[in-house]
Every structure is written in structure tokens, then in C-alpha cells.
Design a protein around this motif. Structure first.
Motif, short mmCIF file in Angstrom:
data_model
loop_
_atom_site.label_atom_id
_atom_site.label_comp_id
_atom_site.label_asym_id
_atom_site.label_seq_id
_atom_site.Cartn_x
_atom_site.Cartn_y
_atom_site.Cartn_z
N LEU A 134 0.82 -1.22 0.00
CA LEU A 134 0.00 0.00 0.00
C LEU A 134 0.84 1.26 0.00
O LEU A 134 0.36 2.34 -0.32
N ASP A 135 2.12 1.15 0.36
CA ASP A 135 3.00 2.33 0.30
C ASP A 135 3.82 2.32 -1.00
O ASP A 135 4.70 3.16 -1.18
N ASP A 136 3.53 1.34 -1.89
CA ASP A 136 4.27 1.20 -3.14
C ASP A 136 5.77 1.01 -2.93
O ASP A 136 6.57 1.32 -3.81
N HIS A 137 6.14 0.50 -1.74
CA HIS A 137 7.54 0.12 -1.47
C HIS A 137 7.55 -1.38 -1.22
O HIS A 137 7.40 -1.82 -0.10
N PRO A 138 7.69 -2.17 -2.28
CA PRO A 138 7.46 -3.60 -2.14
C PRO A 138 8.61 -4.40 -1.51
O PRO A 138 8.59 -5.61 -1.59
N ALA A 143 2.65 -6.33 -4.33
CA ALA A 143 2.75 -5.73 -5.65
C ALA A 143 2.47 -4.24 -5.55
O ALA A 143 1.66 -3.82 -4.71
N ARG A 144 3.15 -3.45 -6.37
CA ARG A 144 2.78 -2.03 -6.46
C ARG A 144 1.35 -1.95 -6.96
O ARG A 144 0.91 -2.77 -7.76
N THR A 145 0.66 -0.90 -6.56
CA THR A 145 -0.74 -0.73 -6.94
C THR A 145 -0.92 -0.86 -8.46
O THR A 145 -1.86 -1.52 -8.92
N ALA A 146 0.00 -0.26 -9.20
CA ALA A 146 -0.12 -0.28 -10.67
C ALA A 146 0.02 -1.69 -11.24
O ALA A 146 -0.45 -1.97 -12.35
N ASP A 147 0.68 -2.60 -10.49
CA ASP A 147 0.91 -3.95 -10.99
C ASP A 147 -0.19 -4.93 -10.56
O ASP A 147 -0.19 -6.10 -10.98
N ALA A 152 -3.38 -10.08 -10.79
CA ALA A 152 -4.72 -10.67 -10.67
C ALA A 152 -5.08 -11.45 -11.92
O ALA A 152 -5.58 -12.59 -11.84
N GLU A 153 -4.80 -10.87 -13.06
CA GLU A 153 -5.09 -11.52 -14.34
C GLU A 153 -4.30 -12.83 -14.48
O GLU A 153 -4.83 -13.85 -14.93
#
Ligand SMILES: *Cc1c(COP(=O)(O)O)cnc(C)c1O
Length: 234
Positions: A134-138, A143-147, A152-153
Motif C-alpha cells: 500500500l505504500d508502493d515500497h514492495p 505488488a505495487r498498486t499499478a501492478d 490478478a489476471e
């Protein structure tokens, strides 16, 4: 020491957690039955898992593959559902696929591939959640939000895997309610593409109320049930 038996101690922890969960559901206007409780038993012995099972807690979670596999074997015969919530290396996928039914920490396509192969090998179906950083620091997993849509797919398409939904840990230094509100929005976006992805795994001992207020369907509770874990050295 408290003078209670371990069974009494855990029963008291469960009673207190149940009270907090019920109260948070009332406050959020949600039905208690919408929220499942998963006991995180990492670092605690199989005997505690047996006590929990005796109290009706049949969903249990671990975060290290080797420990999880050993405990699951010690508890064979109990009607448990095992969840895996830790960072998972691809070479441990089979160890986890042999006993776990729900993997909360799927965060990259390569892990999806490994879990799919492991599920086929074990002839089991695995429910997989996309873990979101959630902080985009994986660094600590997720996963980063964008990924998230791509992971999921990949799960949805993979043989032997079923997309269950999303999971996150509230980032340190942020108000958990704000973080879980973002997770809720991400969960709804995933569900728009994949209606079967209904799970929002969020909320630990310290922030279960904020999680319930933001749509959590599965809580992962360790400390409040079993006590403070001793720090251990890897
Ligand atoms: C340990 C752990 C929990 C439980 O945390 P508590 O604060 O002890 O309730 C939940 N989720 C994950 C991913 C964990 O590693």
C-alpha cells in the motif's frame, strides 16, 4: 505468570478479540458473519493450534514455508484450513501448496507460475490473493498498486489457481484507516474485472477495527489471540 492454563489464556484472548470484532462490526454497520477470523499461529506450537481448533477457530495462518509445513503435518487429522501469509520464494511453492488452501501473499507473475505448477503437482486448487504494497515500497512483499491488475489476471488465468481477492498490511507510519480505504478501492477495481475475487484480507491485532470499517472480509490475528511473539533470529 497469570496462573491460567494455556487453554484458558487462549480462550480469554479469543473472547476479547470476538468482542472487539463484534463492536467494530456494529460501528461499521456490518454483520459479524461478513468477517472471518484467521488465527496467525507463527512461532507458536502445534499444541496451540489444537487448542484453537477446540475453540472452533479452524482457519490458521503461517508466514514461513518450513514452519507451516511442519505444523500442518503435526495437526493432520484436524479439520483446519491453512492460510499462507508470508513472503514466498518460488522454490518453496510446493512445500506450501501441499497443505495450504489460501495463499494471501501472491505479488508477482513468477510466483503465480510456480504456484500453478505446484498446485498441479499436488492436485489441489489454491485460492490466491494479490498482496498489495500500500505504500508502493514492495521491499517487504506486495505488488505495487499499478501492478495489481496484471498479477490478478495472471492468477485468474493460471491452471490450478483461483483468484480470491486482495490482501495488505497497513504500512508503518500511516493511519491504518487511510491505507485500508485505498485497499478497499483496489479490491473493488479487481472485483469489477473478476467477480469471484471477493476477499479483502486486512486487519491485524492492532488495526482490526479500521480494517472492518473499510470492508475487510478476513482478519489475520496473532498477538491478540496468542500473546506477544518472542523475537527470533533467522
Ligand atoms: C504476523 C502477521 C499477522 C498477525 O499480526 P498480529 O499483529 O500479531 O496480529 C498478520 N498478517 C501477517 C502478514 C503477519 O505476518
Amino acid at each position: 505468570m497469570s496462573g491460567l492454563t494455556r487453554g484458558e489464556e487462549i480462550a480469554e484472548g479469543l473472547r476479547a478479540v470476538e468482542e472487539r470484532v463484534s463492536e467494530a462490526c456494529r460501528t461499521a454497520g456490518r454483520n459479524r458473519s461478513e468477517v472471518a477470523l484467521i488465527a496467525v499461529t507463527k512461532t507458536y506450537p502445534a499444541s496451540d493450534v489444537r487448542i484453537l481448533a477446540g475453540l472452533g477457530v479452524l482457519d490458521v495462518a503461517e508466514n514461513r514455508a518450513q514452519e507451516a509445513a511442519g505444523k500442518a503435518e503435526e495437526c493432520a487429522g484436524l479439520p483446519l484450513t491453512w492460510h499462507f501469509v508470508g513472503q514466498l520464494q518460488t522454490n518453496k511453492a510446493r512445500l506450501v501448496a501441499a497443505h495450504a488452501s489460501v495463499i494471501h501473499s501472491v505479488d508477482r507473475p513468477r510466483l503465480v507460475t510456480a504456484l500453478s505448477a505446484a498446485a498441479a503437482h499436488e492436485e489441489r486448487e489454491l485460492r490466491c490473493l494479490v498482496q498489495v504494497a500500500l505504500d508502493d515500497h514492495p521491499e517487504r512483499g506486495g505488488a505495487r498498486t499499478a501492478d495489481v491488475p496484471a498479477v490478478a489476471e495472471a492468477i485468474a488465468k493460471a491452471e490450478g489457481l483461483r483468484l480470491g481477492g486482495v490482501m495488505a498490511v497497513a504500512p508503518l507510519g500511516e493511519e491504518p484507516g487511510a491505507a485500508f480505504a485505498r485497499l478497499h478501492a483496489i479490491a473493488l477495481a479487481v472485483r469489477a474485472d473478476h467477480p469471484e475475487a471477493t476477499i479483502i484480507s486486512a486487519g491485524m491485532s492492532g488495526d482490526l477495527g479500521e480494517a472492518i470499517a473499510n470492508g475487510a472480509t478476513h482478519l489475520r490475528i496473532g498477538t491478540a489471540l496468542l500473546g506477544r511473539r518472542k523475537p527470533f533470529v533467522r
